[in-house]
Design an enzyme around this catalytic site. Structure first.
Site, PDB file in Angstrom:
ATOM      1  N   HIS A  97     -24.575  28.340 -90.809  1.00 45.36           N
ATOM      2  CA  HIS A  97     -25.631  29.099 -90.126  1.00 45.36           C
ATOM      3  C   HIS A  97     -26.265  28.251 -89.041  1.00 45.36           C
ATOM      4  CE1 HIS A  97     -27.476  26.979 -93.563  1.00 45.36           C
ATOM      5  NE2 HIS A  97     -28.552  26.860 -92.790  1.00 45.36           N
ATOM      6  N   HIS A  99     -29.836  27.811 -86.975  1.00 47.96           N
ATOM      7  CA  HIS A  99     -31.253  28.150 -86.857  1.00 47.96           C
ATOM      8  C   HIS A  99     -31.571  28.332 -85.374  1.00 47.96           C
ATOM      9  CE1 HIS A  99     -32.507  26.651 -90.959  1.00 47.96           C
ATOM     10  NE2 HIS A  99     -31.379  25.974 -90.827  1.00 47.96           N
TER      11      HIS A  99
HETATM   12  P1  5GP Z   1     -30.532  24.867 -94.240  1.00 49.40           P
HETATM   13  O1  5GP Z   1     -31.487  23.832 -94.720  1.00 49.40           O
HETATM   14  O2  5GP Z   1     -29.427  25.146 -95.216  1.00 49.40           O
HETATM   15  O3  5GP Z   1     -30.038  24.589 -92.843  1.00 49.40           O
HETATM   16  O4  5GP Z   1     -31.417  26.177 -94.076  1.00 49.40           O
HETATM   17  C1  5GP Z   1     -31.362  27.250 -94.944  1.00 49.40           C
HETATM   18  C2  5GP Z   1     -32.408  28.257 -94.492  1.00 49.40           C
HETATM   19  O5  5GP Z   1     -32.169  29.474 -95.156  1.00 49.40           O
HETATM   20  C3  5GP Z   1     -33.849  27.851 -94.812  1.00 49.40           C
HETATM   21  O6  5GP Z   1     -34.604  27.806 -93.604  1.00 49.40           O
HETATM   22  C4  5GP Z   1     -34.326  28.955 -95.747  1.00 49.40           C
HETATM   23  O7  5GP Z   1     -35.663  29.312 -95.522  1.00 49.40           O
HETATM   24  C5  5GP Z   1     -33.380  30.091 -95.456  1.00 49.40           C
HETATM   25  N1  5GP Z   1     -33.118  30.962 -96.589  1.00 49.40           N
HETATM   26  C6  5GP Z   1     -32.756  30.575 -97.843  1.00 49.40           C
HETATM   27  N2  5GP Z   1     -32.575  31.657 -98.640  1.00 49.40           N
HETATM   28  C7  5GP Z   1     -32.812  32.751 -97.854  1.00 49.40           C
HETATM   29  C8  5GP Z   1     -32.776  34.163 -98.114  1.00 49.40           C
HETATM   30  O8  5GP Z   1     -32.509  34.623 -99.226  1.00 49.40           O
HETATM   31  N3  5GP Z   1     -33.085  34.979 -97.074  1.00 49.40           N
HETATM   32  C9  5GP Z   1     -33.404  34.500 -95.834  1.00 49.40           C
HETATM   33  N4  5GP Z   1     -33.703  35.401 -94.870  1.00 49.40           N
HETATM   34  N5  5GP Z   1     -33.442  33.176 -95.557  1.00 49.40           N
HETATM   35  C10 5GP Z   1     -33.150  32.316 -96.555  1.00 49.40           C
END
Ligand code: 5GP
Ligand code: ZN
Length: 138
Positions: A97, A99
């Protein structure tokens, strides 16, 4: 697969979508850094950017750009694009993903410490460059 972003991409759990096509989905982060913080994902499961085929990345990054343009049109003064791979780099959800984070002020804090990886010697710097160049050979 027990993956939260696969479930969102398949409509099995809800998310606030801002863009959808056959390959890509963009939705609001449930725990936003700023209001309007968007996540852009391929519908298909890849853990990290290194796993995804170039064609998928092209589709995903086109949507990242569309979202960034939309955020600027809707009042952002800047946009951060961040993408974490593996827990060592802060990845919590193991589904690729991006951001896309709007900024509304003039100088948001940087998310990393510039200069923290300063090289001790030019030879050390050149060694890192050499290793990367070697790694890019097919
Ligand atoms: P990472 O640290 O893996 O780059 O970011 C994961 C992101 O996914 C975090 O910013 C977190 O808030 C978001 N996230 C985790 N679970 C969910 C979910 O169930 N729904 C949504 N919309 N965002 C999520
Ligand atoms: Zn997944």
């Amino acid at each position: 697969m027990n993956c939260v972003f696969c479930k969102i991409a398949q409509g099995q759990i809800p998310a606030v979508a801002v863009y959808e096509d056959a390959e890509v989905m963009a939705f609001l982060d449930v725990n936003p850094i700023e209001k309007g913080h968007v996540l852009v994902v391929p519908r298909q499961h890849y853990e990290v950017i290194m796993d995804a085929p170039e064609a998928v990345l092209q589709q995903v990054t086109c949507v990242v750009r569309k979202v960034a343009c939309a955020l600027m049109k809707s009042g952002a003064t800047g946009v951060n694009v961040q993408q974490n791979n593996y827990p060592a780099a802060g990845q919590v959800v193991p589904h690729l993903h991006f951001h896309v984070i709007p900024r509304y002020g003039q100088d948001a804090p940087r998310s990393w410490a510039s200069g923290a990886g300063r090289y001790a010697f030019d030879a050390e710097r050149d060694l890192y460059a050499q290793r990367i160049k070697e790694g890019m050979k097919p």
